[in-house]
Design a protein around this motif. Structure first.
Motif, short mmCIF file in Angstrom:
data_model
loop_
_atom_site.label_atom_id
_atom_site.label_comp_id
_atom_site.label_asym_id
_atom_site.label_seq_id
_atom_site.Cartn_x
_atom_site.Cartn_y
_atom_site.Cartn_z
N ILE A 84 -19.22 -59.30 -22.13
CA ILE A 84 -18.91 -60.45 -21.27
C ILE A 84 -17.85 -59.96 -20.28
O ILE A 84 -16.76 -59.57 -20.67
CB ILE A 84 -18.35 -61.64 -22.08
CG1 ILE A 84 -19.21 -61.98 -23.28
CG2 ILE A 84 -18.11 -62.84 -21.16
CD1 ILE A 84 -20.55 -62.51 -22.99
N ASN A 85 -18.19 -59.95 -18.99
CA ASN A 85 -17.28 -59.45 -17.98
C ASN A 85 -16.27 -60.51 -17.54
O ASN A 85 -15.08 -60.25 -17.48
CB ASN A 85 -18.04 -58.93 -16.76
CG ASN A 85 -18.93 -57.76 -17.13
OD1 ASN A 85 -18.57 -56.92 -17.94
ND2 ASN A 85 -20.11 -57.72 -16.53
N THR A 86 -16.76 -61.69 -17.19
CA THR A 86 -15.87 -62.77 -16.76
C THR A 86 -16.36 -64.10 -17.29
O THR A 86 -17.56 -64.29 -17.50
CB THR A 86 -15.79 -62.88 -15.21
OG1 THR A 86 -17.09 -63.15 -14.71
CG2 THR A 86 -15.23 -61.63 -14.57
N VAL A 87 -15.42 -65.00 -17.49
CA VAL A 87 -15.72 -66.38 -17.85
C VAL A 87 -14.98 -67.25 -16.85
O VAL A 87 -13.78 -67.08 -16.63
CB VAL A 87 -15.24 -66.71 -19.29
CG1 VAL A 87 -15.46 -68.18 -19.60
CG2 VAL A 87 -15.95 -65.84 -20.31
N VAL A 94 -19.35 -74.17 -17.11
CA VAL A 94 -18.80 -72.88 -17.51
C VAL A 94 -19.80 -71.80 -17.14
O VAL A 94 -21.01 -71.99 -17.30
CB VAL A 94 -18.53 -72.86 -19.03
CG1 VAL A 94 -17.97 -71.52 -19.47
CG2 VAL A 94 -17.59 -73.98 -19.42
N GLU A 95 -19.28 -70.67 -16.68
CA GLU A 95 -20.14 -69.56 -16.28
C GLU A 95 -19.62 -68.27 -16.90
O GLU A 95 -18.41 -68.03 -16.92
CB GLU A 95 -20.13 -69.42 -14.76
CG GLU A 95 -20.82 -68.18 -14.24
CD GLU A 95 -20.57 -67.99 -12.76
OE1 GLU A 95 -19.84 -67.04 -12.40
OE2 GLU A 95 -21.08 -68.81 -11.98
N ALA A 96 -20.52 -67.48 -17.43
CA ALA A 96 -20.17 -66.16 -17.95
C ALA A 96 -21.00 -65.12 -17.21
O ALA A 96 -22.21 -65.29 -17.05
CB ALA A 96 -20.44 -66.07 -19.44
N GLN A 97 -20.36 -64.07 -16.78
CA GLN A 97 -21.07 -62.92 -16.23
C GLN A 97 -21.07 -61.85 -17.32
O GLN A 97 -20.03 -61.60 -17.93
CB GLN A 97 -20.41 -62.42 -14.96
CG GLN A 97 -20.54 -63.40 -13.83
CD GLN A 97 -19.89 -62.88 -12.55
OE1 GLN A 97 -19.03 -62.01 -12.58
NE2 GLN A 97 -20.31 -63.45 -11.44
N TYR A 98 -22.22 -61.26 -17.55
CA TYR A 98 -22.35 -60.29 -18.64
C TYR A 98 -23.08 -59.04 -18.17
O TYR A 98 -23.74 -59.03 -17.14
CB TYR A 98 -23.08 -60.91 -19.84
CG TYR A 98 -24.46 -61.41 -19.49
CD1 TYR A 98 -25.56 -60.55 -19.47
CD2 TYR A 98 -24.67 -62.75 -19.19
CE1 TYR A 98 -26.82 -61.01 -19.14
CE2 TYR A 98 -25.94 -63.22 -18.86
CZ TYR A 98 -27.00 -62.35 -18.84
OH TYR A 98 -28.26 -62.80 -18.50
N ASN A 99 -22.94 -58.00 -18.98
CA ASN A 99 -23.64 -56.75 -18.77
C ASN A 99 -24.29 -56.38 -20.10
O ASN A 99 -23.60 -56.29 -21.11
CB ASN A 99 -22.65 -55.67 -18.33
CG ASN A 99 -23.34 -54.38 -17.95
OD1 ASN A 99 -24.31 -53.99 -18.57
ND2 ASN A 99 -22.81 -53.72 -16.94
#
Length: 148
Positions: A84-87, A94-99
């Motif tokens: 999880i890069n950013t929340v 709510v938004e999560a950016q992931y790799n």
């Protein structure tokens, strides 16, 4: 309702539904744990309770359950090479950016669905009934103030 936005990289292996579920659980458990911790602090400092230690013990026990679940989710994320890069949160949700194995994406969850699932999980960690009709009635009365 959750939405995902996927940014394809050179990876041929896309994120699975189970992996998206882990990202969702990570978000929910992170927020739940913070809410329980905050509630413990408020109960202990409020001076409004005759026996605050009882309520702190109840909420603290639920916080520990959420923390254990979060640890397990973090282990599973690591084993699947999912980071999880950013929340972020805003007025919509709510938004999560992931790799995930080089695959970059986003998971967006709108507040109504996020709150509903949080309440169900929080009730379970507190040992309360999780009847969904009861939770939807409570949502009409109480809005959770969430911030990380």
């Amino acid at each position: 309702m959750a939405t995902t936005k996927r940014n394809n990289s050179n990876s041929t292996e896309e994120i699975t539904k189970d992996e998206l579920s882990l990202v969702r659980s990570y978000l929910l458990l992170t927020f739940i744990h913070k809410v329980f911790e905050r509630d413990c602090r408020v109960i202990s400092k409020s001076g409004l309770f005759k026996t605050p230690q009882l309520y702190i013990e109840l909420v603290s026990g639920a916080a520990k359950k959420a923390s254990l679940m979060l640890q397990e989710v973090n282990r599973e994320l690591t084993s699947r090479h999912l980071k999880i890069n950013t929340v972020r949160q805003d007025q919509r949700g709510v938004e999560a950016q992931y790799n995930c194995r080089g695959y970059i994406g986003e998971l967006n969850i709108l507040w109504p669905g996020f709150r509903r699932e949080m309440m169900l999980r929080m009730r379970a960690y507190l040992g309360l009934a999780t009847d969904s009709s009861m939770v939807s009635r409570e949502e009409d009365v109480v809005q959770l103030a969430l911030s990380i």
